[in-house]
Design a protein around this motif. Structure first.
Motif, mmCIF file in Angstrom:
data_model
loop_
_atom_site.group_PDB
_atom_site.id
_atom_site.type_symbol
_atom_site.label_atom_id
_atom_site.label_comp_id
_atom_site.label_asym_id
_atom_site.label_seq_id
_atom_site.Cartn_x
_atom_site.Cartn_y
_atom_site.Cartn_z
ATOM 1 N N ASN A 32 0.824 -1.204 0.000
ATOM 2 C CA ASN A 32 0.000 0.000 0.000
ATOM 3 C C ASN A 32 0.863 1.261 0.000
ATOM 4 O OD1 ASN A 32 -2.530 1.274 -0.023
ATOM 5 N ND2 ASN A 32 -2.539 1.493 2.205
ATOM 6 N N ALA A 33 1.969 1.215 0.727
ATOM 7 C CA ALA A 33 2.885 2.360 0.730
ATOM 8 C C ALA A 33 3.460 2.599 -0.659
ATOM 9 C CB ALA A 33 4.007 2.117 1.735
ATOM 10 N N ARG A 34 3.891 1.551 -1.321
ATOM 11 C CA ARG A 34 4.431 1.694 -2.679
ATOM 12 C C ARG A 34 3.388 2.264 -3.636
ATOM 13 N NH1 ARG A 34 7.624 -4.060 -2.677
ATOM 14 N NH2 ARG A 34 9.745 -3.250 -2.384
ATOM 15 N N LYS A 35 2.146 1.823 -3.484
ATOM 16 C CA LYS A 35 1.066 2.326 -4.329
ATOM 17 C C LYS A 35 0.904 3.833 -4.146
ATOM 18 C CE LYS A 35 -3.974 2.222 -4.654
ATOM 19 N NZ LYS A 35 -5.218 1.682 -4.038
ATOM 20 N N HIS A 36 0.917 4.298 -2.900
ATOM 21 C CA HIS A 36 0.747 5.730 -2.640
ATOM 22 C C HIS A 36 1.940 6.539 -3.146
ATOM 23 C CE1 HIS A 36 -2.597 4.487 -0.030
ATOM 24 N NE2 HIS A 36 -2.979 5.750 -0.079
ATOM 25 N N VAL A 37 3.125 6.026 -2.955
ATOM 26 C CA VAL A 37 4.309 6.739 -3.446
ATOM 27 C C VAL A 37 4.264 6.848 -4.970
ATOM 28 C CG1 VAL A 37 6.825 6.639 -3.642
ATOM 29 C CG2 VAL A 37 5.728 6.156 -1.442
ATOM 30 N N ALA A 38 3.802 5.801 -5.629
ATOM 31 C CA ALA A 38 3.685 5.835 -7.093
ATOM 32 C C ALA A 38 2.676 6.886 -7.545
ATOM 33 C CB ALA A 38 3.285 4.456 -7.610
ATOM 34 N N GLU A 39 1.688 7.175 -6.692
ATOM 35 C CA GLU A 39 0.699 8.204 -7.022
ATOM 36 C C GLU A 39 1.235 9.616 -6.817
ATOM 37 O OE1 GLU A 39 -2.572 7.272 -4.485
ATOM 38 O OE2 GLU A 39 -3.262 5.594 -5.709
ATOM 39 N N GLY A 40 2.371 9.733 -6.122
ATOM 40 C CA GLY A 40 2.969 11.043 -5.930
ATOM 41 C C GLY A 40 3.110 11.482 -4.488
ATOM 42 N N TRP A 41 2.582 10.699 -3.536
ATOM 43 C CA TRP A 41 2.692 11.079 -2.134
ATOM 44 C C TRP A 41 4.154 11.047 -1.686
ATOM 45 C CZ3 TRP A 41 -1.788 12.418 0.567
ATOM 46 C CH2 TRP A 41 -3.004 12.060 -0.018
ATOM 47 N N LYS A 42 4.527 12.040 -0.879
ATOM 48 C CA LYS A 42 5.907 12.159 -0.391
ATOM 49 C C LYS A 42 6.072 11.612 1.029
ATOM 50 C CE LYS A 42 6.786 14.537 -4.161
ATOM 51 N NZ LYS A 42 5.464 14.430 -4.820
ATOM 52 N N PHE A 43 4.965 11.374 1.695
ATOM 53 C CA PHE A 43 4.930 10.865 3.067
ATOM 54 C C PHE A 43 4.008 9.650 3.121
ATOM 55 C CE2 PHE A 43 6.286 15.130 3.708
ATOM 56 C CZ PHE A 43 6.704 15.330 5.018
ATOM 57 N N VAL A 44 4.203 8.808 4.121
ATOM 58 C CA VAL A 44 3.209 7.795 4.478
ATOM 59 C C VAL A 44 3.053 7.786 5.990
ATOM 60 C CG1 VAL A 44 3.599 6.333 2.453
ATOM 61 C CG2 VAL A 44 4.945 5.937 4.530
ATOM 62 N N GLU A 100 -2.319 17.674 -5.940
ATOM 63 C CA GLU A 100 -1.480 17.309 -7.072
ATOM 64 C C GLU A 100 -0.130 16.808 -6.575
ATOM 65 O OE1 GLU A 100 0.830 19.998 -10.184
ATOM 66 O OE2 GLU A 100 -1.313 19.915 -10.673
ATOM 67 N N ASN A 101 0.185 15.571 -6.913
ATOM 68 C CA ASN A 101 1.518 15.014 -6.686
ATOM 69 C C ASN A 101 1.970 15.123 -5.234
ATOM 70 O OD1 ASN A 101 3.734 13.652 -7.807
ATOM 71 N ND2 ASN A 101 4.921 15.542 -7.996
ATOM 72 N N GLY A 102 1.052 14.838 -4.319
ATOM 73 C CA GLY A 102 1.406 14.827 -2.901
ATOM 74 C C GLY A 102 1.220 16.149 -2.177
ATOM 75 N N TYR A 103 0.699 17.155 -2.880
ATOM 76 C CA TYR A 103 0.512 18.483 -2.281
ATOM 77 C C TYR A 103 -0.933 18.941 -2.440
ATOM 78 C CZ TYR A 103 5.619 19.016 -2.317
ATOM 79 O OH TYR A 103 6.972 18.854 -2.117
ATOM 80 N N LEU A 104 -1.421 19.674 -1.438
ATOM 81 C CA LEU A 104 -2.667 20.410 -1.558
ATOM 82 C C LEU A 104 -2.346 21.803 -2.085
ATOM 83 C CD1 LEU A 104 -4.227 19.385 1.866
ATOM 84 C CD2 LEU A 104 -4.933 18.556 -0.392
ATOM 85 N N LEU A 105 -3.176 22.278 -3.012
ATOM 86 C CA LEU A 105 -2.917 23.543 -3.692
ATOM 87 C C LEU A 105 -3.901 24.616 -3.225
ATOM 88 C CD1 LEU A 105 -2.398 22.154 -7.307
ATOM 89 C CD2 LEU A 105 -0.694 22.442 -5.486
ATOM 90 N N PRO A 106 -3.534 25.892 -3.330
ATOM 91 C CA PRO A 106 -4.418 26.970 -2.870
ATOM 92 C C PRO A 106 -5.713 27.027 -3.683
ATOM 93 C CG PRO A 106 -2.171 27.782 -3.142
ATOM 94 C CD PRO A 106 -2.213 26.415 -3.757
ATOM 95 N N PRO A 107 -6.870 27.018 -3.023
ATOM 96 C CA PRO A 107 -8.123 27.250 -3.743
ATOM 97 C C PRO A 107 -8.170 28.686 -4.254
ATOM 98 C CG PRO A 107 -8.501 26.307 -1.543
ATOM 99 C CD PRO A 107 -7.084 26.747 -1.597
ATOM 100 N N THR A 108 -8.826 28.894 -5.361
ATOM 101 C CA THR A 108 -8.959 30.239 -5.912
ATOM 102 C C THR A 108 -10.354 30.807 -5.712
ATOM 103 O OG1 THR A 108 -9.481 29.302 -8.081
ATOM 104 C CG2 THR A 108 -7.171 29.849 -7.644
ATOM 105 N N ARG A 109 -11.324 29.972 -5.365
ATOM 106 C CA ARG A 109 -12.675 30.451 -5.104
ATOM 107 C C ARG A 109 -12.724 31.187 -3.772
ATOM 108 N NH1 ARG A 109 -17.049 26.646 -7.207
ATOM 109 N NH2 ARG A 109 -17.930 26.968 -5.138
ATOM 110 N N PRO A 110 -13.690 32.071 -3.570
ATOM 111 C CA PRO A 110 -13.772 32.798 -2.300
ATOM 112 C C PRO A 110 -14.171 31.893 -1.132
ATOM 113 C CG PRO A 110 -15.636 33.342 -3.702
ATOM 114 C CD PRO A 110 -14.693 32.535 -4.541
ATOM 115 N N GLY A 111 -13.886 32.361 0.078
ATOM 116 C CA GLY A 111 -14.173 31.577 1.268
ATOM 117 C C GLY A 111 -13.251 30.383 1.367
ATOM 118 N N LEU A 112 -13.788 29.263 1.827
ATOM 119 C CA LEU A 112 -12.987 28.047 1.919
ATOM 120 C C LEU A 112 -12.687 27.447 0.552
ATOM 121 C CD1 LEU A 112 -14.696 26.271 4.966
ATOM 122 C CD2 LEU A 112 -12.465 27.424 4.955
ATOM 123 N N GLY A 113 -13.454 27.851 -0.466
ATOM 124 C CA GLY A 113 -13.212 27.346 -1.818
ATOM 125 C C GLY A 113 -13.881 26.031 -2.114
#
Length: 377
Positions: free
Chosen positions: A134-146, A333-346
């Motif tokens: 399962n760890a290998r699967k997540h790393v292949a998806e782009g996660w940098k941590f487990v 994207e690739n193990g990171y959460l990106l800033p929302p551009t919509r107002p409020g929580l997005g």
């Protein structure tokens, strides 16, 4: 603008409940929040019913004033049931303010300190082989941590069995993943100081990113003992309900990562204060987020606007659960959460869809030692 209603949405997500709160206003702008304290949702809902009696008719822009009213207005100090109710309402008020001013919440919190926020998934599995796969699967998806935690066997959690198992898991994951993937391990308050020290020292050679909640949270005095004997970074705080409960571990520098839970500690208003206090002691945020898409968004806005951030908990990719209820979720994207551009929580919340997943009573698991005595889950 005035608050006209506060409505609770306890939602069954298939294996657990999520607790969302909508705050409505007379201008048609509404905000969404989420509370933690899993397994005690009805208690949180009861507190919100009390809060409604004095919040309806108030100006939702007066976030700090309303926070103080909820926290201190009942005479008895707000603790985790009440602070979880405060958290959901507070997050919703920030969402309202961002929408009304047509800016993302992170702009209201000081603006972007970073372009993205690294996050970790949950990879727990019953065997070492499945854990590694399962760890290998997540790393292949782009996660940098487990991240995984101390194993129980059925309803049994026995240190003499669980500690050697954890050491074997560390060895297998480090061998399979190499040194470029960060390993986060959750003891989950399940061990006493002596056993926790034994485990932490045994896995130091595998360079964990942090060891989480090495002891029970009722008394952080004993964390001093653990700190003296352990060289790996320590992460604590997910059960703390306010800045007051964080005071000792910050001032005595008993933690390296702050596991503040925005759904329990009183929302963004209180978490921002805790983050600033942590900065004075070089303690990084590692926001506790085992909850739903609203909590994910709130944690992301805090982390985007805070100078010291280690990692955000993110059990699964946004957009893979509760999509009918939270129809717009934050980008990943690739193990990171990106800033929302919509107002409020997005994000966006469908009330009708939420009502189609009614609350179900669900207790958290209960664990025993081999002799039948109770231990922490």
């Amino acid at each position: 603008m005035k608050i006209t209603d506060i409505e609770c949405y306890p939602v069954w997500g298939g294996s657990r409940n999520y607790f969302f709160v909508v705050v409505d206003t007379d201008e048609g702008i509404w905000g969404i929040g989420e509370a933690g304290l899993t397994g005690r949702e009805l208690a949180v809902q009861g507190v919100i019913e009390h809060f409604k009696t004095f919040l309806v008719g108030q100006d939702p822009f007066r976030i700090e004033y309303l926070w103080q009213m909820m926290s201190r207005g009942g005479f008895f100090p707000a603790q985790n049931i009440a602070t979880s109710a405060i958290a959901a309402i507070d997050i919703a008020l920030w969402d309202i303010k961002g929408k009304a001013l047509n800016v993302p919440v992170y702009e209201l919190l000081g603006g972007l300190c970073r372009d993205k926020v690294v996050c970790y998934p949950h990879i727990q599995r019953p065997s070492i082989e499945e854990l590694v796969e399962n760890a290998r699967k997540h790393v292949a998806e782009g996660w940098k941590f487990v991240r995984w935690g101390l194993s129980e066997f059925g309803n049994i959690l026995e240190p003499s069995i669980a500690i050697p198992q954890a050491v074997r898991e560390f060895a297998a994951l480090r061998k399979a993943l190499g040194d470029s993937v960060e390993l986060c391990f959750d003891i989950h308050t399940r061990l006493d100081p002596a056993d926790s020290i034994r485990l932490c020292r045994a896995v130091e050679e595998f360079n964990p990113f942090f060891m989480e909640d090495p002891i029970r949270a009722e008394s952080m005095q004993s964390l001093r003992l653990v700190r003296q004997h352990v060289h790996s970074p320590i992460a604590v705080g997910e059960q703390f309900a306010s800045k007051w409960e964080f005071r000792q571990v910050i001032e005595e520098e008993l933690m390296d990562f702050c596991r503040v839970d925005l759904g329990i500690c009183g929302g963004l208003t209180e978490a921002k204060k805790i983050a600033g206090w942590c900065e004075t002691h070089y303690i990084k945020l590692a926001t506790h987020n085992p909850l739903g898409p609203v909590s994910t968004a709130a944690c992301l806005h805090l982390n985007l606007s805070s100078p010291l951030v280690g990692v955000q908990e993110q059990p699964r990719k946004p957009g893979t659960s509760l999509m009918d209820v939270v129809t717009v979720q934050v980008p990943w994207e690739n193990g990171y959460l990106l800033p929302p551009t919509r107002p409020g929580l997005g994000i966006d919340f469908d009330r009708d869809a939420a009502r189609k997943h009614p609350f179900q009573i669900a207790e958290l698991p209960q664990l025993r030692r081999l002799d039948g005595s109770i231990t922490n889950w």
